[in-house]
Design an enzyme around this catalytic site. Structure first.
Site, mmCIF file in Angstrom:
data_model
loop_
_atom_site.group_PDB
_atom_site.id
_atom_site.type_symbol
_atom_site.label_atom_id
_atom_site.label_comp_id
_atom_site.label_asym_id
_atom_site.label_seq_id
_atom_site.Cartn_x
_atom_site.Cartn_y
_atom_site.Cartn_z
ATOM 1 N N LEU A 33 0.817 -1.222 0.000
ATOM 2 C CA LEU A 33 0.000 0.000 0.000
ATOM 3 C C LEU A 33 0.853 1.276 0.000
ATOM 4 O O LEU A 33 0.391 2.342 0.397
ATOM 5 C CB LEU A 33 -0.997 0.017 1.167
ATOM 6 C CG LEU A 33 -2.005 -1.143 1.179
ATOM 7 C CD1 LEU A 33 -2.978 -1.007 2.356
ATOM 8 C CD2 LEU A 33 -2.805 -1.201 -0.131
ATOM 9 N N GLY A 36 -0.444 1.872 -3.653
ATOM 10 C CA GLY A 36 -1.814 1.397 -3.876
ATOM 11 C C GLY A 36 -2.761 1.820 -2.759
ATOM 12 O O GLY A 36 -2.366 2.481 -1.792
ATOM 13 N N ASN A 92 13.938 -1.898 -5.068
ATOM 14 C CA ASN A 92 12.570 -2.434 -5.072
ATOM 15 C C ASN A 92 12.304 -3.307 -6.298
ATOM 16 O O ASN A 92 11.810 -4.425 -6.184
ATOM 17 C CB ASN A 92 11.564 -1.284 -5.023
ATOM 18 C CG ASN A 92 10.171 -1.775 -4.721
ATOM 19 O OD1 ASN A 92 9.957 -2.483 -3.750
ATOM 20 N ND2 ASN A 92 9.233 -1.448 -5.581
ATOM 21 N N THR A 117 8.298 -2.816 -19.511
ATOM 22 C CA THR A 117 7.977 -1.491 -20.049
ATOM 23 C C THR A 117 8.725 -1.206 -21.343
ATOM 24 O O THR A 117 9.841 -1.712 -21.547
ATOM 25 C CB THR A 117 8.342 -0.407 -19.011
ATOM 26 O OG1 THR A 117 8.299 0.883 -19.625
ATOM 27 C CG2 THR A 117 9.747 -0.603 -18.463
ATOM 28 N N TYR A 141 14.800 3.497 -14.187
ATOM 29 C CA TYR A 141 13.544 2.735 -14.177
ATOM 30 C C TYR A 141 13.568 1.660 -15.266
ATOM 31 O O TYR A 141 13.358 0.470 -15.006
ATOM 32 C CB TYR A 141 12.356 3.684 -14.374
ATOM 33 C CG TYR A 141 11.083 2.961 -14.716
ATOM 34 C CD1 TYR A 141 10.541 2.040 -13.837
ATOM 35 C CD2 TYR A 141 10.434 3.168 -15.931
ATOM 36 C CE1 TYR A 141 9.386 1.342 -14.154
ATOM 37 C CE2 TYR A 141 9.280 2.483 -16.258
ATOM 38 C CZ TYR A 141 8.766 1.566 -15.362
ATOM 39 O OH TYR A 141 7.637 0.866 -15.684
ATOM 40 N N LYS A 145 13.834 -2.637 -14.938
ATOM 41 C CA LYS A 145 12.898 -3.591 -15.548
ATOM 42 C C LYS A 145 13.627 -4.539 -16.500
ATOM 43 O O LYS A 145 13.294 -5.718 -16.598
ATOM 44 C CB LYS A 145 11.795 -2.822 -16.293
ATOM 45 C CG LYS A 145 10.833 -2.082 -15.366
ATOM 46 C CD LYS A 145 9.904 -3.059 -14.656
ATOM 47 C CE LYS A 145 8.855 -2.364 -13.832
ATOM 48 N NZ LYS A 145 7.852 -3.282 -13.278
ATOM 49 N N LEU A 188 0.626 12.295 -17.382
ATOM 50 C CA LEU A 188 0.029 13.361 -18.189
ATOM 51 C C LEU A 188 -1.501 13.406 -18.078
ATOM 52 O O LEU A 188 -2.064 14.443 -17.718
ATOM 53 C CB LEU A 188 0.460 13.184 -19.658
ATOM 54 C CG LEU A 188 -0.115 14.218 -20.617
ATOM 55 C CD1 LEU A 188 0.344 15.629 -20.244
ATOM 56 C CD2 LEU A 188 0.287 13.892 -22.060
ATOM 57 N N ARG A 219 3.580 9.556 -27.339
ATOM 58 C CA ARG A 219 3.430 8.285 -26.618
ATOM 59 C C ARG A 219 2.251 7.507 -27.198
ATOM 60 O O ARG A 219 1.354 8.067 -27.815
ATOM 61 C CB ARG A 219 3.150 8.543 -25.125
ATOM 62 C CG ARG A 219 4.294 9.195 -24.368
ATOM 63 C CD ARG A 219 5.426 8.211 -24.149
ATOM 64 N NE ARG A 219 6.540 8.795 -23.403
ATOM 65 C CZ ARG A 219 7.551 9.472 -23.958
ATOM 66 N NH1 ARG A 219 7.592 9.657 -25.274
ATOM 67 N NH2 ARG A 219 8.529 9.941 -23.209
HETATM 68 N N1 UFG Z 1 4.142 15.188 -19.416
HETATM 69 C C1 UFG Z 1 3.872 16.531 -19.483
HETATM 70 N N2 UFG Z 1 3.230 17.113 -18.421
HETATM 71 C C2 UFG Z 1 2.853 16.419 -17.308
HETATM 72 C C3 UFG Z 1 3.134 15.036 -17.267
HETATM 73 C C4 UFG Z 1 3.783 14.454 -18.332
HETATM 74 O O1 UFG Z 1 4.206 17.200 -20.461
HETATM 75 O O2 UFG Z 1 2.281 17.011 -16.379
HETATM 76 C C5 UFG Z 1 4.771 14.537 -20.569
HETATM 77 C C6 UFG Z 1 6.026 13.765 -20.228
HETATM 78 O O3 UFG Z 1 7.145 14.598 -20.206
HETATM 79 C C7 UFG Z 1 6.025 12.719 -21.328
HETATM 80 C C8 UFG Z 1 4.543 12.454 -21.593
HETATM 81 O O4 UFG Z 1 3.855 13.590 -21.086
HETATM 82 O O5 UFG Z 1 6.596 13.250 -22.470
HETATM 83 C C9 UFG Z 1 4.017 11.234 -20.901
HETATM 84 O O6 UFG Z 1 4.419 11.292 -19.547
HETATM 85 P P1 UFG Z 1 3.866 10.335 -18.412
HETATM 86 O O7 UFG Z 1 4.533 10.755 -17.128
HETATM 87 O O8 UFG Z 1 2.383 10.302 -18.433
HETATM 88 O O9 UFG Z 1 4.354 8.904 -18.868
HETATM 89 P P2 UFG Z 1 5.827 8.387 -19.228
HETATM 90 O O10 UFG Z 1 5.848 8.203 -20.716
HETATM 91 O O11 UFG Z 1 6.899 9.198 -18.642
HETATM 92 O O12 UFG Z 1 5.897 7.039 -18.426
HETATM 93 C C10 UFG Z 1 4.850 6.125 -18.402
HETATM 94 C C11 UFG Z 1 4.933 5.285 -17.140
HETATM 95 C C12 UFG Z 1 6.145 4.439 -17.170
HETATM 96 C C13 UFG Z 1 6.233 3.680 -18.463
HETATM 97 C C14 UFG Z 1 6.168 4.624 -19.613
HETATM 98 C C15 UFG Z 1 6.218 3.969 -20.944
HETATM 99 O O13 UFG Z 1 4.981 6.130 -15.999
HETATM 100 O O14 UFG Z 1 6.086 3.541 -16.099
HETATM 101 O O15 UFG Z 1 4.944 5.333 -19.541
HETATM 102 O O16 UFG Z 1 6.270 4.978 -21.929
HETATM 103 F F1 UFG Z 1 7.398 3.012 -18.545
#
Ligand code: UFG
Length: 323
Positions: A33, A36, A92, A117, A141, A145, A188, A219
């Site tokens: 938790l 989670g 972890n 990932t 990260y 993995k 995001l 993405r």
């Molecule tokens: N981003 C923004 N503003 C925000 C949050 C994110 O511009 O407030 C951008 C990030 O820089 C990135 C994109 O949006 O370019 C996606 O970011 P996320 O944080 O949503 O996701 P990530 O791609 O960094 O990572 C996620 C998971 C990981 C996984 C990965 C695979 O958190 O565990 O997707 O792509 F490995």
């Protein structure tokens, strides 16, 4: 089948547990938790509060659950954080994960399903990305993995442990019951939806000078119910190996924000920020292997549908889970 699920109180785990139970499996959730929520664990599942670092407890829990399969979600999963605190990720995700792997071998578990990932690929040479691309992570990260993927291969070779490792692209969306609530939200889509809900003034755009059409990162967003379904297919005897899970469509940060505006009907204020360390410019899946070999068929491949389910959940749970 009796399935032991680590991280079953987390975002992706909670929905997978729900889908496993709906499909008639018996589920034991093991979760500390830390990320989670107890109320994200489906009431039909058994729950063990515990940490993967507690080797003896992990061994006992897997044995007592009489697990026929283990699905291992529990992990730290933030690219940005891993660039500041790599030790947290190696401890972890690798060292504590090893306790689970050993417990699975000791208990003669028939199948180990692992959440890997696309971050294991680093900055890919080819797009879309298939499973044969070289894996050169650009953040701890992704490296943690990849290290676990390699351990799985050795355990398969030496102990005969059958495994499936899924390389997720960007998990998003919600089921009717369970959705995304991180205590510190960095992703995001939930951050954009917080602006739509009036809980934040504006959303950051990290990097506007990437080599992409609008300068923001691209993405591949994949619905968590679709991710969950792939895990259920992976339980079938004989299914083994590495699989990408994504939809094969890339969306830029700006396109995601526009989609959230359309779905919520609310304007999203944004602020342009520098690049976030560790972010590759573009990650888009070729998931043909999962489609063909597992018979996987995503039900929500459109970004609109993914965002709509997330928005519906956030509207009904504006403060997320309350515990
Ligand atoms: N981003 C923004 N503003 C925000 C949050 C994110 O511009 O407030 C951008 C990030 O820089 C990135 C994109 O949006 O370019 C996606 O970011 P996320 O944080 O949503 O996701 P990530 O791609 O960094 O990572 C996620 C998971 C990981 C996984 C990965 C695979 O958190 O565990 O997707 O792509 F490995």
């Amino acid at each position: 089948m009796k399935v032991f699920v680590t991280g079953g109180a987390g975002y992706i785990g909670s929905v997978c547990v729900e889908e496993l139970l709906d499909a008639g499996h018996a589920v034991t959730v093991f979760d500390n938790l830390s990320e989670g929520h107890r109320s994200a664990v489906d009431a039909r599942a058994s729950f063990v509060l515990g940490d993967l670092g507690d080797r003896e407890l992990v061994g006992r829990a897997v044995a007592e659950a009489q697990a026929e399969a283990v699905i291992h979600f529990a992990a730290h999963a933030l690219v940005g954080e891993s660039m500041q605190n790599p030790g947290k990720y190696f401890r972890n995700n690798v060292a504590h994960g090893l306790n689970l792997l050993e417990a699975a071998v000791t208990a003669k578990v028939g199948k180990f399903v692992f959440s890997s990932t696309c971050a294991t690929y680093g900055v890919p040479e080819k797009m879309p990305m298939d499973e044969s691309l070289p894996q050169r992570p650009v953040n701890p990260y992704g490296e943690s993995k990849l290290m676990f993927e390699k351990m799985l291969q050795w355990y398969q070779q030496i102990h005969g442990l059958e495994f499936v490792a899924f390389r997720y692209f960007n998990a998003a969306g919600a089921s009717r019951k369970f959705g995304e609530h991180h205590r510190i939200e960095t992703h995001l889509i939930p951050n954009v939806l917080k602006v739509a809900l009036g809980q934040k003034d504006r959303c950051d755009i990290f990097g506007t000078d990437y080599p992409t059409p609008d300068g923001t990162c691209i993405r591949d967003y994949i619905h968590i119910v679709d991710l969950a379904q792939a895990h259920i297919l992976a339980l079938a005897p004989g299914q083994a190996g590495f699989f990408n899970l994504g939809n094969g469509s890339g969306y830029s940060v700006r396109e995601v924000i526009q989609t959230c505006e359309r779905i919520s009907g609310r304007a999203i204020q944004t602020v342009e920020q520098p690049r976030r360390p560790g972010d590759p410019p573009r990650l888009v899946a070729a998931a043909d292997k999962a489609l063909k070999q597992l018979g996987w068929q995503p039900k929500f491949p459109q970004l609109e549908d993914i965002v709509a389910t997330a928005w519906d959940w956030h509207l009904r749970h504006p403060d997320g889970y309350r515990d």
